[in-house]
Design an enzyme around this catalytic site. Structure first.
Site, PDB file in Angstrom:
ATOM      1  CB  SER A   1      -0.915  -0.140   1.042  1.00 13.85           C
ATOM      2  OG  SER A   1      -0.187   0.494   2.227  1.00 13.85           O
TER       3      SER A   1
ATOM      4  CG  ASN B   1      -4.402  -5.045  13.255  1.00  8.87           C
ATOM      5  OD1 ASN B   1      -3.575  -4.963  12.399  1.00  8.87           O
ATOM      6  ND2 ASN B   1      -4.714  -6.280  13.779  1.00  8.87           N
TER       7      ASN B   1
ATOM      8  CB  THR C   1     -41.818  24.547  -6.817  1.00  9.01           C
ATOM      9  OG1 THR C   1     -42.762  25.432  -8.535  1.00  9.01           O
ATOM     10  CG2 THR C   1     -41.636  26.058  -5.602  1.00  9.01           C
ATOM     11  CG  HIS C   2     -42.381  21.551  -9.969  1.00  6.41           C
ATOM     12  ND1 HIS C   2     -42.458  19.800  -9.692  1.00  6.41           N
ATOM     13  CD2 HIS C   2     -43.283  22.651  -9.471  1.00  6.41           C
ATOM     14  CE1 HIS C   2     -43.876  19.999  -8.899  1.00  6.41           C
ATOM     15  NE2 HIS C   2     -43.848  21.328  -8.414  1.00  6.41           N
TER      16      HIS C   2
ATOM     17  CB  SER D   1     -15.910  26.470 -28.608  1.00  2.01           C
ATOM     18  OG  SER D   1     -15.584  25.487 -29.668  1.00  2.01           O
TER      19      SER D   1
ATOM     20  CE  LYS E   1     -20.914  25.760 -26.758  1.00  4.50           C
ATOM     21  NZ  LYS E   1     -21.660  25.756 -26.837  1.00  4.50           N
TER      22      LYS E   1
ATOM     23  CG  ASN F   1     -18.192  26.369 -23.376  1.00  2.00           C
ATOM     24  OD1 ASN F   1     -19.108  26.540 -23.598  1.00  2.00           O
ATOM     25  ND2 ASN F   1     -17.650  24.935 -24.935  1.00  2.00           N
TER      26      ASN F   1
ATOM     27  CD  GLU G   1     -20.016  22.134 -18.663  1.00  2.00           C
ATOM     28  OE1 GLU G   1     -19.609  21.377 -19.502  1.00  2.00           O
ATOM     29  OE2 GLU G   1     -19.294  23.232 -19.037  1.00  2.00           O
TER      30      GLU G   1
ATOM     31  CE1 TYR H   1      -5.678  -3.557   8.864  1.00  2.73           C
ATOM     32  CE2 TYR H   1      -5.233  -5.974   8.915  1.00  2.73           C
ATOM     33  CZ  TYR H   1      -5.643  -4.486   8.130  1.00  2.73           C
ATOM     34  OH  TYR H   1      -4.798  -4.573   7.310  1.00  2.73           O
TER      35      TYR H   1
ATOM     36  CD  GLN I   1      -3.229  -2.365   2.241  1.00  3.99           C
ATOM     37  OE1 GLN I   1      -2.264  -2.973   3.135  1.00  3.99           O
ATOM     38  NE2 GLN I   1      -2.101  -2.980   1.199  1.00  3.99           N
TER      39      GLN I   1
ATOM     40  CE  LYS J   1      -4.088   2.956   4.772  1.00  4.73           C
ATOM     41  NZ  LYS J   1      -4.926   0.882   4.836  1.00  4.73           N
TER      42      LYS J   1
END
Ligand code: ARG
Length: 488
Positions: free
Chosen positions: A53, A140, A185-186, A307, A313, A315, A320, A347, A352, A355
């Protein structure tokens, strides 16, 4: 076989490879020096690969050395280790810390993990006394204390960054406390609100995220060190002393639970997932708000991209990506939930696998919070567009119904019905209800008077919403002041 130097401490990239520079063992030539006595041959290469690890857990180096220092000081104080050996260990640990921070430490996959890499180097530096550090301890409880310390540090850092994000939102909320916009709303225009009020809603969400962070910190702040492998130890260790030295409130109460528990990591990832969802919802609103149909806000050039083909553009890539990366954080939570599910006590090496999701979620969240703070700080609202958008959708229909209740003493349900009919007429006439001739309204309800028009502007609508937590500009300004007091 090669050994690799890791350039930067805390760096997680790059797989560590096995090392033929690993210190010679007194046992079989290739057996692991930590348990070579029991083994006559070393691990298969693929065993080393699946087992090691160190490529990622080297990130725990500071906490590992911090834990070892506390353990060593306690061993000296309890006369379990001599002052002389203890001093050599502490000095050696300091040297190792400096080496790792300087990037001159050689991590070895043959030595599996951060714990054994540190111990092996300690032996190189100070000789046999190094072997006394692990008295009354196991990897451990060692790894359990390391991760707790690491998650605790991460919680503290996250909290500070969330406060900065809240501050940026409160600043903007004050700037735009009066700016009317449609509330939805909606995703259908519903009632007028102010842009400042909308921004303050995220300050509340982040406030709850921070209070979850604080709860998690309180619950995790018990020290598992001294649980040893799983049963405790026969050495006269002082667990209260190590707990205190490491800033924990107390030692954990049960040695079996101490080495089995990863609740704190699950809780941290759950909190992170909820936070990621808050950030993602805000990011989605930013994406919508800067689309052509809305143009409610302008994001700065610093947080947008162009772009390669369409010159016009701009963006909202940062927004996003904040939205997209929520999936990654939630993925990390799911990973650890699945790892822990069905694990018998105590354990298991499966643990392991805690992490990488912890590290990835932490880095991802830090990036998302920072990007969101940057976007908010640089953002400008297009007040003319916000106002213009309130012209459509009969946003003050509720104000009309409320007037019928207040002035004509109608039951709300009747008022609702009458208003619906008036909205229908406005829709047929192709105008807003505030532009409908009084005669048209009176055709539906004869007792309506000229006074109705006072409540049908969006400005009077928001100004009237003075209830606690409401959108009236004065309320929004008060709420912003109050938020500064509560959160900053
Ligand atoms: N690298 C291990 C982990 O992260 C450390 C604990 C190993 N314990 C053991 N009994 N093999 O979980």
């Amino acid at each position: 076989m090669t050994s690799e130097k890791t350039p930067a401490a805390g760096h997680t990239g790059g797989a560590a490879t096995s090392s033929d520079n690993a210190p010679a063992t007194t046992d079989s030539p290739s057996a692991n020096k930590m348990w070579g006595g029991r083994f006559s041959m070393g691990p298969a290469e693929v065993m080393e690969q699946i087992n090691a690890s160190i490529s990622f857990d080297q990130r725990l180096y500071a906490q590992d050395i911090q834990g070892s220092r506390a353990h060593c000081n306690m061993l000296i104080a309890q006369n379990i280790v001599s002052q002389e050996d203890g001093d050599a260990i502490l000095k050696g640990l300091d040297t190792i810390l400096r080496e790792i921070e300087a990037g001159s430490f050689t991590f070895s996959a043959a030595l599996e993990d951060i714990h054994m890499n540190v111990e092996a180097r300690l032996r190189e530096l100070i000789g046999d006394a190094a072997g006394r550090l692990h008295t009354g301890r196991s990897r451990n409880d060692q790894v359990a204390v390391d991760i707790r310390l690491w998650v605790r540090d991460s919680l503290d850092q996250l909290d500070a960054k969330l406060a900065e994000l809240q501050e940026s939102l409160i600043d903007k909320a004050e700037t735009y406390a009066d700016s009317v916009m449609p509330g939805y709303t909606h995703l259908q225009a519903a009632q007028p609100v102010t842009f400042g009020h909308h921004l303050l809603s995220y300050v509340e969400m982040l406030g709850r995220d921070r209070s979850r962070v604080a709860d998690c910190r309180t619950r995790l702040n018990e020290c598992p060190l001294g649980a040893a492998a799983l049963a405790g130890t026969s050495f006269p260790i002082d667990r209260h002393a190590t707990a205190q030295a490491l800033g924990f409130d107390r030692p954990t109460a049960n040695s079996i639970d101490s080495v089995s528990d990863r609740d704190f990591a699950l809780e941290y990832l759950s909190i992170g997932s909820i936070l990621a969802i808050h950030l993602s919802r805000f990011a989605e609103e930013l994406v919508i708000w800067c689309s052509e149909g809305f143009r409610f806000v302008d994001l700065s050039d610093a947080f947008t991209t162009g772009s390669s083909i369409m010159p016009q553009k701009k963006n909202p890539d940062a927004a996003e990506l904040v939205r997209g990366k929520a999936g990654r954080v939630i993925g990390s939570l799911n990973t650890l939930l699945m790892v822990m599910k069905g694990l018998p006590l105590t354990y298991g090496k499966d643990m392991q696998e805690d992490k990488e999701p912890l590290f990835d979620a932490t880095d991802t969240l830090a990036l998302c919070v920072a990007a969101t703070t940057g976007m908010v700080r640089d953002l400008t609202a297009n007040e003319a567009r916000l106002k213009a958008a309130t012209a459509a959708g009969f946003l003050t229909a509720t104000d009309l119904a409320d007037w019928l209740v207040r002035v004509l003493n109608l039951p709300f349900r009747d008022a609702h019905h009458i208003t619906g009919t008036i909205v229908q007429r406005a829709e047929a006439a192709g105008c807003d209800i505030s532009d409908l001739p009084l005669a048209d309204m009176q055709a539906v309800e004869p007792r309506i008077t000229e006074a109705i028009f006072e409540v049908l502007t969006v400005e009077s609508s928001v100004a009237s919403r003075t209830s606690h937590g409401g959108t009236a500009p004065n309320r929004v300004r008060e709420a912003a002041t109050e938020a500064r007091r509560r959160f900053l």
